[in-house]
Scaffold this motif. Structure first.
Motif, PDB file in Angstrom:
ATOM      1  N   ALA A   6      -0.691  -1.633 -13.589  1.00  0.00           N
ATOM      2  CA  ALA A   6      -0.611  -2.876 -12.803  1.00  0.00           C
ATOM      3  C   ALA A   6      -0.709  -4.122 -13.686  1.00  0.00           C
ATOM      4  CB  ALA A   6      -1.724  -2.898 -11.755  1.00  0.00           C
ATOM      5  N   LEU A  22      -6.951   0.405 -11.344  1.00  0.00           N
ATOM      6  CA  LEU A  22      -5.533   0.290 -11.033  1.00  0.00           C
ATOM      7  C   LEU A  22      -4.701   0.834 -12.179  1.00  0.00           C
ATOM      8  CD1 LEU A  22      -6.841  -1.815  -9.024  1.00  0.00           C
ATOM      9  CD2 LEU A  22      -4.636  -2.962  -9.086  1.00  0.00           C
ATOM     10  N   ARG A  48      -0.695  -4.491  -4.777  1.00  0.00           N
ATOM     11  CA  ARG A  48      -2.030  -4.121  -5.251  1.00  0.00           C
ATOM     12  C   ARG A  48      -3.129  -4.949  -4.579  1.00  0.00           C
ATOM     13  NH1 ARG A  48       1.826  -2.097  -8.019  1.00  0.00           N
ATOM     14  NH2 ARG A  48       1.422  -0.668  -9.722  1.00  0.00           N
TER      15      ARG A  48
END
Length: 345
Positions: free
Chosen positions: A138, A135, A119
């Protein structure tokens, strides 16, 4: 039998719990390093396995923010056969980018949708050209120190013993709740009792005083592959429902409660359908005696479905969205927008 086996594996649960706890401790003590970014980063995640509504929440945030900011979503691209950073476009396939990112791009073609296992590396690719990055899934990616974290819990997961894998359903220790800036309880029943809320808040308040919001899943009118709505009501039908999602039970219950008869053809989460699977689904449909019958799947599963195999068959998918169960939607929006406005460069 399965429940008994999971309890037999309790010693492995204790080992797994200890490993995850130690990993988190090393990050909390900054022995293992996390990276921060100046760009507002919103992370959505959960602690347990199974679907909690991360994708509907991601879509909700996209709708909330896309007309005000230049936004991007960044996902791992679970289930894809590719590696590394990729932009998702309308010609991508689920095998290339994963079903959820493809769904985001199909519904919101005007925004940037990208995938990357790492990420931090993905954010580095996106940050110069975007004001906000969302995101999906995550929360456990501890190499990243996000600006804002939203943690989701399935309502039913908090009504059972909270244990890590393999005995329980939690992939992270419950104390990780402390990192969340907002907490959402998803898939709530129609009427939540005060006692149930007290139980949930007692669990969470041991670790976090962040705001808690309660939501439920709302099902929309089914659509065919061309985007046309089902013309009649989704009631009193015979339905072949095929799903490759973690927990189809709420959808099955919703359909049955509307007077439908449901034949469930279940696959594993993010399953990549084969032509033999489509043949099986059509065979199940042909065996139904009623003329008032359809084939139904989820929006996520539709991304992995070759619709050409269903020519002349009434194939539909059912979109979902999160709906507030506590009338606090405006308050939730305020928290998100306040974080972004305070952290834009």
């Amino acid at each position: 039998m399965i429940i008994l086996l999971r309890w037999i594996l309790l010693p492995f649960t204790l080992i797994y719990h200890s490993i995850i706890w130690l990993r988190n401790l090393l990050y909390d003590k900054k022995i293992l390093k996390s990276k921060s970014f100046k760009t507002p980063i919103i992370v959505i995640g959960n602690l347990a396995i199974g679907g909690t509504g991360k994708s509907p929440l991601t879509e909700y945030l996209i709708r909330l923010l896309k007309d005000k900011y230049k936004i991007a979503t960044l996902s791992r691209g679970y289930g894809r056969k590719t590696k590394g950073f990729r932009y998702v476009d309308l010609n991508s396939t689920a095998l290339e980018v994963g079903d959820e990112p493809l769904q985001f791009k199909s519904k919101f073609p005007e925004i940037t949708v990208a995938i990357q296992e790492d990420r931090c590396a993905g954010i580095e690719q996106l940050q110069d050209d975007h004001e906000v990055i969302i995101l999906d899934d995550a929360y456990q990616h501890r190499k990243l120190n996000p600006g804002f974290s939203i943690l989701l819990f399935d309502f039913n997961s908090l009504m059972k013993p909270i244990l890590t894998l393999p005995t329980g359903d939690f992939r992270d220790v419950f104390s990780s709740t402390k990192r969340a800036d907002l907490i959402i309880i998803t898939k709530c029943p129609e009427h939540i009792t005060s006692k149930q809320k007290e139980h949930i808040e007692h669990l969470i308040r041991k670790y976090n005083t962040a705001p808690i919001f309660y939501t439920k899943i709302a099902y929309d009118t089914p659509l065919d592959p061309q985007g046309e709505y089902l013309k009649d009501k989704l009631e009193n039908k015979e339905i072949v429902l095929f799903c490759g999602i973690a927990n189809p039970k709420p959808l099955v219950e919703y359909l049955i409660n509307k007077g439908n008869t449901v034949k469930l053809v279940k696959f594993s989460d993010h399953y990549n359908f084969k032509t033999t699977d489509f043949d099986r689904i059509k065979t199940e449909f042909d065996a139904l005696s009623s003329s008032n019958k359809i084939i139904l799947t989820t929006e996520k599963d539709m991304q992995r479905t070759d619709t050409s195999y269903f020519n002349n068959y009434p194939l539909y998918y059912i979109p979902i969205h999160l709906q507030s169960a506590d009338h606090q939607q405006i308050t939730f929006d305020h928290f998100i927008e306040n974080y972004i406005s305070q952290n834009l460069n």
